[in-house]
Write a protein that holds these residues in place. Sequence first.
Motif, short mmCIF file in Angstrom:
data_model
loop_
_atom_site.label_atom_id
_atom_site.label_comp_id
_atom_site.label_asym_id
_atom_site.label_seq_id
_atom_site.Cartn_x
_atom_site.Cartn_y
_atom_site.Cartn_z
N SER A 12 0.83 -1.21 0.00
CA SER A 12 0.00 0.00 0.00
C SER A 12 0.86 1.25 0.00
O SER A 12 0.53 2.24 -0.67
CB SER A 12 -0.94 0.00 1.21
N THR A 15 2.33 1.63 -3.50
CA THR A 15 1.27 2.09 -4.41
C THR A 15 1.01 3.58 -4.22
O THR A 15 0.85 4.33 -5.20
CB THR A 15 -0.03 1.30 -4.16
N TYR A 16 0.98 4.01 -2.95
CA TYR A 16 0.78 5.44 -2.67
C TYR A 16 1.91 6.28 -3.25
O TYR A 16 1.66 7.35 -3.82
CB TYR A 16 0.68 5.65 -1.16
N GLU A 19 1.44 6.56 -7.03
CA GLU A 19 0.35 7.49 -7.33
C GLU A 19 0.79 8.93 -7.11
O GLU A 19 0.49 9.82 -7.91
CB GLU A 19 -0.87 7.18 -6.45
N TRP A 125 -5.69 9.36 -10.50
CA TRP A 125 -4.47 8.55 -10.41
C TRP A 125 -4.64 7.43 -9.38
O TRP A 125 -4.04 6.36 -9.51
CB TRP A 125 -3.27 9.42 -10.04
N ARG A 126 -5.45 7.68 -8.36
CA ARG A 126 -5.68 6.67 -7.32
C ARG A 126 -6.68 5.60 -7.79
O ARG A 126 -6.53 4.43 -7.47
CB ARG A 126 -6.18 7.35 -6.05
N ILE A 127 -7.69 6.03 -8.57
CA ILE A 127 -8.75 5.11 -9.00
C ILE A 127 -8.24 4.16 -10.08
O ILE A 127 -8.53 2.95 -10.05
CB ILE A 127 -9.97 5.91 -9.52
N ILE A 128 -7.51 4.70 -11.05
CA ILE A 128 -7.05 3.88 -12.18
C ILE A 128 -5.91 2.97 -11.71
O ILE A 128 -4.88 3.46 -11.24
CB ILE A 128 -6.59 4.77 -13.35
N ARG A 129 -6.10 1.67 -11.88
CA ARG A 129 -5.14 0.70 -11.37
C ARG A 129 -4.38 -0.04 -12.46
O ARG A 129 -3.23 -0.43 -12.27
CB ARG A 129 -5.87 -0.34 -10.50
N ARG A 130 -5.01 -0.28 -13.60
CA ARG A 130 -4.37 -1.06 -14.66
C ARG A 130 -3.15 -0.34 -15.23
O ARG A 130 -3.19 0.88 -15.44
CB ARG A 130 -5.37 -1.35 -15.77
N CYS A 131 -2.10 -1.08 -15.50
CA CYS A 131 -0.87 -0.49 -16.02
C CYS A 131 -1.09 0.14 -17.39
O CYS A 131 -0.54 1.21 -17.68
CB CYS A 131 0.23 -1.56 -16.11
N ARG A 134 -2.78 3.47 -16.93
CA ARG A 134 -1.87 4.47 -16.37
C ARG A 134 -0.87 4.97 -17.41
O ARG A 134 -0.46 6.12 -17.37
CB ARG A 134 -1.13 3.89 -15.16
#
Length: 417
Positions: A12, A15-16, A19, A125-131, A134
Amino acid sequence: MEDDLTDSTSVSVSTYLVEYKYNEYSIQIIRWILKAINVWPRPTDISIIEKIRSDFAIFVCYFLIISIMIPTGLSILIDSQQSNDDKLLSVGPFTFWLIAMMNYSCLLMHVDDIHDCVEHVKADWRIIRRCEDRRVMLKSAKIGRFIAGFCAVFMHSGVFSYNIVQGLSKVILHVGNSTVAVRALPYPFYIKILNAHVSPTYELVFFVQCLSSFVVNCVTVATCGLAAVLVMHACGQMKIMISWLENFMDDKNEEKTSISMRQRFAIIVNHHLRILSFVSRTEKIMNIICLVELIGCTMHICLLGYYCIMDFIHDNHQSILSHSMVLSSITFNIFIFCYIGEILSDQGEQIGKSAYMTNWYLLPGKTAQGLILIILRSNAGIKITAGKIVQLSFSTFGDVIKSALAYLNILRTVLLT
């Protein structure tokens, strides 16, 4: 158990950090520019001292803008020693500073909306997860960042080169029955306020005018750069939505996927609503600014074209170069506004086309109806306007150039014949 908790925490945190890095990359340049003129949104927990410092910085910016406008305006209206050509030369800087003050006031009035847009970008930027998604966002962020940075370099270099050229040149001053060659100032200054042709007054006025030029340039760059960064982010979100729509019918078997078709459709609709909300807020910030820029750039292209003609007639090569650079900067500025308006409209239309090209007729009834609503909403158009009157597009840029050249032809006919 503790190892699993540690791994989860480290994931986490990483990931932060990713982002934060991407979000910082997308808004970094525009934050620098807005902070230079104190338009960047204040933190909610700001102290009294910081608030006073911020308000004082805004006062200084207004003071620097007015410090050019008042002497220039007085030289146009009152100074009897100036010829009509000299007064016309003063009109350009006066209106440029006036437009900058109007745009600066608009930016200050919409600080809360700018804050909401920045938070929206951060949330995306936080919601979109797929590479893959991004990478699409990062590509759009690079374009917005490049436009903002290039606009800053181009505008500052054009105006400051003009200041330097003017500061190195001489003007003829009539004193009684004699004439004296004195150092020129970049912008007109009413001599009865201060005798700016003697030291150290000349150096003080020259420094204030250069500082004022920096503030005005930052306002101009901030309006253009902010629009570019926000609109390019919206275009990136639209490209992501288009990819989702294109892949929507690829896997109809709900047992093969952890997300049902209805859930995927709900995500797409919610994302579309987020995009529309973001564009609407961007339009709210920019529509008056774009109207002012549209009118101002038309007038300034006309005036600067006339100044270049006069410099050519009088064989003033230094002024031709400096006026040409400012003319290029202003033309580039209005082109960027029209460019981002054009690509935003194109991306909005692509959403409708992508939705239509899916096999929507194979979907269950309610889901198909929802997709048709996306198509209808996309056909309504997503756009940036100038005062909700003129849509910004390449055709608008062509109209600006044609109008400026028509006014230039009238001005040349009236004053040079």
